[in-house]
Scaffold this active site. Sequence first.
Site: not given
Lengths: 400, 400
Positions: B169, B239, B335, B368-369
């Site tokens: 990232s 967040r 992602d 993405h994580d």
Amino acid sequence: MMNIHSVKGQKIAAGERTQEVDHPHSLVAQFGADQPLPLDCGIELSPFQIAYQTYGTLNADKSNAILVCHALTMDQHIANVHPITGKPGGWLTLVGPGKPIDTDRYFVICSNVIGGCMGSTGPASINPATGKAWGLDFPVITIPDMVRAQAMLIDRFGIDKLFCVVGGSMGGMQVLQWSVAFPERVFSALAIACATRHSAQNIAFHELGRQAVMADPDWQHGRYFEHGCFPHRGLAVARMAAHITYLSDAALHRKFGRKMQDRELPTFSFDADFQVESYLRYQGSSFVERFDANSYLYLTRAMDYFDIAADHDGVLAAAFRGTQTRFCVVSFTSDWLFPTSESRAIVHALNAGGARVSFAEIVTDKGHDAFLLDEPEFIDIARAFLQSAGTARGLGKAEH
Amino acid sequence: MMNIHSVKGQKIAAGERTQEVDHPHSLVAQFGADQPLPLDCGIELSPFQIAYQTYGTLNADKSNAILVCHALTMDQHIANVHPITGKPGGWLTLVGPGKPIDTDRYFVICSNVIGGCMGSTGPASINPATGKAWGLDFPVITIPDMVRAQAMLIDRFGIDKLFCVVGGSMGGMQVLQWSVAFPERVFSALAIACATRHSAQNIAFHELGRQAVMADPDWQHGRYFEHGCFPHRGLAVARMAAHITYLSDAALHRKFGRKMQDRELPTFSFDADFQVESYLRYQGSSFVERFDANSYLYLTRAMDYFDIAADHDGVLAAAFRGTQTRFCVVSFTSDWLFPTSESRAIVHALNAGGARVSFAEIVTDKGHDAFLLDEPEFIDIARAFLQSAGTARGLGKAEH
């Protein structure tokens, strides 16, 4: 029976900012104590009113009525200049003389949903018990509640069976709910860019928006009218988040890419250097001028709760079993809010329920918003579906 | 030359909430007036400090150093218990004894980025000119600035050439920037789930987050420390928005679907009825306990500004021309923040630049994580790449 009035400058709240529901161009149907709206939460809402627009003329046997169900942040002004924003009607690509929803041929009704903020009873309306705006004391409403209220409005016109119910996104959910709750009253149904239930990701985005509104101290636990304020900032942030989900990555790339705003080099600041930033900020700030923050909470909640299968012991097909309605389901390839997989699930359930259904997936990079845009293939499909259904319904060509 | 100290309970702000940068477990390199950090915005930052962690032992010829570049909301505590949250290290799936980034074999350095809030100089640090926290007076930094600072840290160790630079990232952006800015100092580069420039959609999500922070009155135009407050609510909303983008629709569906929280029926309220809602709320509220709101603005801005091609007359391949670095690029199928298309663009540019590059797209629904999770195929690929590069670098097996 008919009890339809124009609204005249009704102000529904005190304080520095008042939420106007002055709709000189809207008609309003009022429902008194004898006609409460039974809500899914167990409460009966009474009295209540529905603000709506009509276009075209209802024919003698009342067989040419099309009900258009609006999306989350839309309203009944789909084919006339909006009385608040001054902008053209919200769905002129689809509705108007010579358009697929041909106002020369059909009688078109579009009503502001219950819980909305454009004249129908919602959290910004006056609670008769207190004389103040409902705020969060307004009962949590559902998509079935919205549809039940619409059916009461249709009753006022003496329309037994709608020729077609049409809607996209939250409007599409209402279309599906109409066909499930009142199958005998829906001759045809055009459900666009929607789903039979809201996904976890969509709930997450809605919750984000609600938290943004509620995080604004000016929200005042929903009592902002009494405090003479309005959660502009929180609602704008909620709108920005939602707006990203309405567009595709490709559309944003094509429209803005990394283009700078009135400059070539970065400012090394937190100004809106990129065009996409100022676009988003504009989307946020213009939205708060026309939408009630609590309504936003209520309508997103209604969408989150929507789950047709859950109301039928988890069997989606059971909801549609034996339906005589003609369906057309439309999705858009780049719509990641209501992706094609959701529309396929609708179609599979309709097939399993023995329904007559056609399905089109439109190739476009315009994302969820495509249903409101001039997307020729989509417009053609809507036109063809309505013409075919019109023939089956025995509706002739436009009389003029 | 070495000027490395532990930080001891340095409090950087006054008010009810103080932002601690007490890192008893972190080392800090301080750079005085003689060693300013030249920033892309034209300012020289001086003095400044970099907080970092190391794991393993630097070998005699200093050829076994791996620099790990952390992601947006991560920090240098990748393989030790976090001193603030008490949670395990942030990248234990990849870093540790016997892991692909084997701390028995390599000397691993991870530094908090410039602009961060975990001990390196950033907007929460004291501005020597005023004696107060920098706030928005802190210069806007870029990914190249972060990398320039890291290079100064690496100089302190006397390391001419890093064996590998690794990151996902925002960390991946730093990896790419390292290979472009200091090609002769990077033997190999592992760039994961990243891009050579931030997309319009990603800028939009970041702008949404920044607007959420700035909409919070407690943000106080960035001077919240002086006012004894902190924009908890705005940062939590930011967040929440970001967190949705880190997961895939499929992962959210598998994890939560429409499951209710401790109940079977909806409450008809705005409580967190759905599990995904309470999960998001927790993600928001726990984040604000460990992250500085202004840092969030600065780091998202740095990512938005990142555009390697723009620094090379729009020709991405030119940035990599003639590089001797061995690259491995990894993407994840689900992602949607840094989709595979972005990684392919990196690979094409590297190919065009004549670089040695391997590319893997990992099939996973974790979004993405995934780069931070125990994704076996990814872990295997990282291990194989580092082993192969280690052999080429003449690094033996672990000595123990």
